[in-house]
Design a protein around this motif. Structure first.
Motif, PDB file in Angstrom:
ATOM      1  N   ASN A  39       0.917  -1.153  -0.067  1.00  0.00           N
ATOM      2  CA  ASN A  39      -0.112  -0.042   0.071  1.00  0.00           C
ATOM      3  C   ASN A  39       0.706   1.246   0.096  1.00  0.00           C
ATOM      4  OD1 ASN A  39       0.618  -0.226   2.643  1.00  0.00           O
ATOM      5  ND2 ASN A  39      -1.172   0.127   3.563  1.00  0.00           N
ATOM      6  N   SER A  40       1.916   1.263  -0.176  1.00  0.00           N
ATOM      7  CA  SER A  40       2.802   2.443  -0.332  1.00  0.00           C
ATOM      8  C   SER A  40       2.918   2.859  -1.611  1.00  0.00           C
ATOM      9  CB  SER A  40       4.325   2.106   0.086  1.00  0.00           C
ATOM     10  OG  SER A  40       4.831   1.204  -1.012  1.00  0.00           O
ATOM     11  N   THR A  41       3.386   4.260  -1.673  1.00  0.00           N
ATOM     12  CA  THR A  41       3.051   5.179  -3.135  1.00  0.00           C
ATOM     13  C   THR A  41       3.554   4.172  -4.523  1.00  0.00           C
ATOM     14  OG1 THR A  41       3.550   7.076  -1.769  1.00  0.00           O
ATOM     15  CG2 THR A  41       3.672   7.138  -4.355  1.00  0.00           C
ATOM     16  N   VAL A  42       2.518   4.209  -5.103  1.00  0.00           N
ATOM     17  CA  VAL A  42       2.918   3.573  -6.492  1.00  0.00           C
ATOM     18  C   VAL A  42       3.371   4.400  -7.429  1.00  0.00           C
ATOM     19  CG1 VAL A  42       1.786   2.273  -8.674  1.00  0.00           C
ATOM     20  CG2 VAL A  42       1.060   1.783  -6.249  1.00  0.00           C
ATOM     21  N   VAL A  43       4.598   4.285  -8.164  1.00  0.00           N
ATOM     22  CA  VAL A  43       5.482   5.126  -8.944  1.00  0.00           C
ATOM     23  C   VAL A  43       5.383   4.694 -10.386  1.00  0.00           C
ATOM     24  CG1 VAL A  43       6.731   6.039  -7.192  1.00  0.00           C
ATOM     25  CG2 VAL A  43       7.783   4.113  -8.517  1.00  0.00           C
ATOM     26  N   GLY A  44       4.773   3.473 -10.577  1.00  0.00           N
ATOM     27  CA  GLY A  44       4.752   3.029 -12.056  1.00  0.00           C
ATOM     28  C   GLY A  44       4.448   1.551 -11.990  1.00  0.00           C
ATOM     29  N   GLN A  45       4.472   0.904 -13.245  1.00  0.00           N
ATOM     30  CA  GLN A  45       4.243  -0.382 -13.322  1.00  0.00           C
ATOM     31  C   GLN A  45       5.455  -1.161 -14.242  1.00  0.00           C
ATOM     32  OE1 GLN A  45       0.885  -0.004 -11.547  1.00  0.00           O
ATOM     33  NE2 GLN A  45       1.151  -2.030 -12.642  1.00  0.00           N
ATOM     34  N   ALA A  46       5.403  -2.445 -13.760  1.00  0.00           N
ATOM     35  CA  ALA A  46       6.613  -3.460 -14.536  1.00  0.00           C
ATOM     36  C   ALA A  46       5.651  -4.274 -15.463  1.00  0.00           C
ATOM     37  CB  ALA A  46       7.245  -4.217 -13.457  1.00  0.00           C
ATOM     38  N   GLN A  47       5.972  -3.906 -16.484  1.00  0.00           N
ATOM     39  CA  GLN A  47       4.912  -4.632 -17.947  1.00  0.00           C
ATOM     40  C   GLN A  47       5.881  -5.413 -18.592  1.00  0.00           C
ATOM     41  OE1 GLN A  47       3.147  -1.020 -19.143  1.00  0.00           O
ATOM     42  NE2 GLN A  47       1.518  -0.875 -17.931  1.00  0.00           N
ATOM     43  N   GLY A  48       5.451  -6.720 -18.999  1.00  0.00           N
ATOM     44  CA  GLY A  48       6.256  -7.586 -19.686  1.00  0.00           C
ATOM     45  C   GLY A  48       6.079  -8.996 -19.273  1.00  0.00           C
ATOM     46  N   MET A  49       6.955  -9.840 -19.570  1.00  0.00           N
ATOM     47  CA  MET A  49       6.881 -11.011 -19.303  1.00  0.00           C
ATOM     48  C   MET A  49       8.216 -11.829 -18.484  1.00  0.00           C
ATOM     49  SD  MET A  49       7.085 -12.844 -22.965  1.00  0.00           S
ATOM     50  CE  MET A  49       8.536 -13.134 -23.835  1.00  0.00           C
ATOM     51  N   TYR A  50       7.890 -12.706 -18.048  1.00  0.00           N
ATOM     52  CA  TYR A  50       9.178 -13.666 -17.702  1.00  0.00           C
ATOM     53  C   TYR A  50       8.925 -15.183 -17.906  1.00  0.00           C
ATOM     54  CZ  TYR A  50       6.442 -14.074 -13.117  1.00  0.00           C
ATOM     55  OH  TYR A  50       5.385 -14.364 -12.392  1.00  0.00           O
ATOM     56  N   ALA A  51      10.090 -15.687 -18.514  1.00  0.00           N
ATOM     57  CA  ALA A  51       9.903 -17.017 -18.891  1.00  0.00           C
ATOM     58  C   ALA A  51      10.833 -17.885 -18.301  1.00  0.00           C
ATOM     59  CB  ALA A  51       9.981 -17.005 -20.587  1.00  0.00           C
ATOM     60  N   ALA A  52      10.567 -19.098 -17.832  1.00  0.00           N
ATOM     61  CA  ALA A  52      11.626 -20.074 -17.268  1.00  0.00           C
ATOM     62  C   ALA A  52      12.247 -20.610 -18.394  1.00  0.00           C
ATOM     63  CB  ALA A  52      10.771 -21.196 -16.532  1.00  0.00           C
ATOM     64  N   ALA A  53      13.426 -20.228 -18.583  1.00  0.00           N
ATOM     65  CA  ALA A  53      14.395 -20.425 -19.394  1.00  0.00           C
ATOM     66  C   ALA A  53      15.658 -21.455 -19.060  1.00  0.00           C
ATOM     67  CB  ALA A  53      14.957 -19.436 -20.274  1.00  0.00           C
ATOM     68  N   ALA A  54      15.574 -21.923 -17.786  1.00  0.00           N
ATOM     69  CA  ALA A  54      16.798 -22.809 -17.456  1.00  0.00           C
ATOM     70  C   ALA A  54      16.162 -24.237 -17.024  1.00  0.00           C
ATOM     71  CB  ALA A  54      17.377 -22.229 -16.412  1.00  0.00           C
ATOM     72  N   GLN A  55      17.041 -25.264 -17.273  1.00  0.00           N
ATOM     73  CA  GLN A  55      16.052 -26.523 -17.012  1.00  0.00           C
ATOM     74  C   GLN A  55      16.932 -27.040 -15.814  1.00  0.00           C
ATOM     75  OE1 GLN A  55      16.093 -29.602 -20.002  1.00  0.00           O
ATOM     76  NE2 GLN A  55      16.662 -28.198 -21.675  1.00  0.00           N
TER      77      GLN A  55
END
Length: 185
Positions: free
Chosen positions: A90-106
């Motif tokens: 609930n602290s001050t929102v300064v922006g958004q992290a927009q994108g994706m993450y993909a599990a790329a390691a086996q």
């Protein structure tokens, strides 16, 4: 006759493309940065709040893991995570992290992170930085490159350091501190 016209048209198009490319090279000489523009180093600390469960998750899995393993290999998740100034959600929102993450390691839990930090308040409002790199989440500190930016962060380069502050696998919530070191004009 038709073949000759096609060949001439192709040659004209190629000539126009080469001439235009030459003009572009001449205009990108740095003058658009203005006189006395010097590169600056900006340090930002934000907190990334990722939630995969609940009524309103900020991240949604779009591809299940392809293997039955603890590495999650093949899983792809899209995100629109809030960035705050402090650890509490609930602290001050300064922006958004927009994108994706993909599990790329086996062999470990390692994600390919592709995201923009889109700032929505203060002097960075409307500006972004783009992060693209490897995130081995079980490491204490992860370093990923800043590969670009927009607005205040035009021509950005640098790196971020990610440190997990809290992780609750049952609730599906993670809070990660991002220290961003950005060189820009």
């Amino acid at each position: 006759m038709t073949k000759l016209i096609l060949i001439l048209a192709a040659q004209i198009l190629i000539f126009a493309a080469v001439a235009s490319a030459g003009d572009l090279g001449r205009t990108m000489n740095g003058k658009h940065l203005g006189p006395n523009k010097k590169e600056k180093l900006t340090h930002l600390r934000v907190y990334w709040h990722n939630s995969v469960n609940g009524r309103n998750p900020s991240s949604v899995m779009i591809q299940q893991p392809v293997l039955n393993s603890s590495s999650l290999f093949g899983e792809i998740t899209m995100m629109d995570d809030p960035l705050t100034l402090d650890v509490p959600r609930n602290s001050t929102v300064v922006g958004q992290a927009q994108g994706m993450y993909a599990a790329a390691a086996q062999g470990e839990i390692g994600f390919l992170m592709v995201m923009n930090f889109a700032f929505t308040t203060g002097k960075y409002n409307g500006s972004t930085i783009t992060i693209l790199g490897r995130n081995v989440v079980m490491s204490k500190v992860r370093e990923m490159p800043v590969v670009g930016g927009s607005g205040v962060f035009r021509f950005a380069r640098g790196y971020v350091e990610a440190r997990t502050k809290s992780f609750d696998p049952k609730a599906g919530v993670a809070i990660v501190e991002y220290n961003c070191y950005i060189l820009h004009y």
